[in-house]
Design an enzyme around this catalytic site. Structure first.
Site, mmCIF file in Angstrom:
data_model
loop_
_atom_site.group_PDB
_atom_site.id
_atom_site.type_symbol
_atom_site.label_atom_id
_atom_site.label_comp_id
_atom_site.label_asym_id
_atom_site.label_seq_id
_atom_site.Cartn_x
_atom_site.Cartn_y
_atom_site.Cartn_z
ATOM 1 N N ARG A 82 40.145 40.247 37.635
ATOM 2 C CA ARG A 82 40.377 40.640 39.019
ATOM 3 C C ARG A 82 41.886 40.821 39.245
ATOM 4 N NH1 ARG A 82 39.789 37.226 44.697
ATOM 5 N NH2 ARG A 82 39.961 39.049 46.052
ATOM 6 N N HIS A 83 42.236 41.718 40.158
ATOM 7 C CA HIS A 83 43.646 41.905 40.503
ATOM 8 C C HIS A 83 44.255 40.587 40.993
ATOM 9 C CE1 HIS A 83 42.603 41.654 44.755
ATOM 10 N NE2 HIS A 83 41.643 42.542 44.538
ATOM 11 N N GLY A 84 45.571 40.533 41.036
ATOM 12 C CA GLY A 84 46.260 39.320 41.459
ATOM 13 C C GLY A 84 46.314 39.167 42.969
#
Length: 461
Positions: A82-84
């Site tokens: 998942r993106h940060g």
């Protein structure tokens, strides 16, 4: 010769990790962590799932995360990340602004924290932030890259990076593109590969499959009744109690604190902490029991929109599921002929990418569905997004060549996790293939989703 290469590669990466580690300061310590931080769901920090990272952001437990046995040699790694950490979306910025305006104009009381909100706190969130990655989110991925390189030095190495044996795939959303760039920067920091021209490929059919599944879009995304359980819980006794407690703390009439207002307070506490590592005065609006209610409300939404609530939620992830096993199959085939084309696949998407995939594979399935009525029975539920998909959540498949044959290990958020109904921590690859044979030979995307949807939508968590 292979042993010498492995040892040298491990030593180089370990020395690089040690040198980089010295330049990082510690993250927020327990004294600054809100008491409700473990309930932030999809808006929680990665460090709440792995608190040891607060002491050493580059620490890896090789005894826990090492090969199944000393004779095993890693062949390929496939990750879905998942993106940060990111800013709020425009929709949530509007909710936050509405709560702030109400508190600034109507709230009364002598509490120091309330005085801080009214006189010191400024509304700094703007609508144009719209879910963009923050610096903490870049660090999430830089540090994850370094830890994975330390854990798997024969797969994620400078040599493999230069030889283009590591493939980088991302969603088209800016927060994902920026996250995978930060991941590559983390590797850059390890090996000082300034002359490298990083490649990354945008593939929304894999990372945003839900936008392309017409049945999902029509029956869930655009269906007002699909989230009935969530809407009913907003009017529940539990939510009413939360609203009344917030109203009392602010000394504002109860009817002015809507469910959205209560959720905005929850968001404010979580965003201030995740983005700035601050225990915001807004966190005083909620106690632990309030946070448990609001966490459940958000888990209900993810359950019915991304998880087990509707069958199409899971089935929409079939393209990604098939692609993962195709990559593992190809790595196994190439290895049998002594020529591995790719050693690692790094893919960055969304919480909405991971939850359907994990559900399709049978993870975190409770005996009873999550509903508006059974909050009190679900305190020990398996489907808890705070633990499953915080910012930078990651699912990693590692294929090994062992004496008994090919084995596969699975890690979620850098912790080993067993495949459902398979008790071995690193089962034979053929056992996993057999376990998922029905999905691998079925789960046809076109059949499940009718016609691919070309009109892309923002369906952010």
């Amino acid at each position: 010769m292979k042993i010498d290469y492995l040892l040298i590669n491990f030593i180089i990466t370990s020395v690089s990790i040690t040198m980089v580690r010295l330049s990082f300061s510690k993250l927020a310590r327990p004294s600054t962590i809100p008491g409700i931080a473990h309930y932030f769901g999809t808006k929680g920090r990665y460090e709440e799932v792995n608190p040891h990272l607060l002491d050493d952001i580059l620490f890896v437990n090789r005894s826990l995360l090492g090969p199944p046995s000393p004779d095993c040699h890693a062949i390929h790694l496939v990750s879905v990340i998942r993106h940060g950490t990111r800013y709020p979306t425009t929709k949530n910025v509007k909710k936050i602004a509405g709560l702030f305006d109400l508190v600034a104009s109507e709230a009364s009381g002598s509490a120091l924290w309330l005085n801080d909100i009214k006189n010191k706190w400024k509304m700094w969130y703007t609508e144009d932030m719209d879910g963009r990655l923050v610096e903490k989110g870049r660090d999430d991925h830089r540090h994850l890259a370094m830890r994975l390189a330390h854990l798997f030095p024969t797969l994620i190495s400078e040599e493999n990076l230069r030889a283009n044996r590591i493939e980088f795939i991302t969603s088209s959303k800016h927060r994902c593109v920026d996250s995978i760039t930060a991941f590559q920067e983390g590797l850059h920091g390890l090996w000082d590969v300034q002359d490298m021209d990083y490649k990354q490929y945008v593939d929304d059919s894999l990372m945003r499959f839900f936008d392309h599944c017409e049945r999902f879009v029509e029956s869930v995304e655009n269906n007002k009744t699909a989230l009935n359980e969530v809407n009913r819980f907003k009017s529940s006794v539990e939510m009413d109690v939360v609203r009344k407690k917030i109203a009392n703390r602010l000394q504002i009439p109860y009817n002015q604190i809507t469910p959205d207002m209560a959720e905005a307070a929850f968001f404010l506490c979580s965003y201030e902490f995740a983005i700035k590592s601050e225990n915001s005065p807004w966190c005083n609006l909620l106690d632990e029991s309030d946070a448990q209610v609001l966490e459940y409300k958000n888990d209900l939404k993810q359950y019915w929109k991304r998880g087990y609530g509707h069958d199409i939620n899971r089935k929409s992830s079939c393209p990604l599921f098939h692609d993962i096993f195709k990559r593992l199959d190809k790595a196994a085939y190439d290895y049998s002929f002594g020529d591995v084309e790719k050693t690692a696949t790094i893919q960055v998407g969304h919480g909405e990418t991971l939850l359907p995939l994990l559900s399709l594979m049978g993870f975190f399935k409770d005996e009873k569905p999550l509903t508006a009525e059974n909050f009190s029975l679900q305190h020990n539920r398996k489907f808890r997004t705070s633990q499953i998909v915080p910012y930078a959540a990651n699912l990693v498949f590692v294929l090994y060549d062992c004496t008994e044959g090919l084995r596969v290990q699975l890690f979620l958020n850098e912790k080993p996790i067993n495949f459902p109904n398979i008790h071995h921590s690193a089962p034979l690859y053929e056992t996993v293939i057999k376990h998922y044979s029905e999905l691998l030979h079925g789960c046809d995307f076109n059949k499940e989703c009718d016609v691919p949807q070309s009109n892309l939508r923002n369906t952010e968590l």
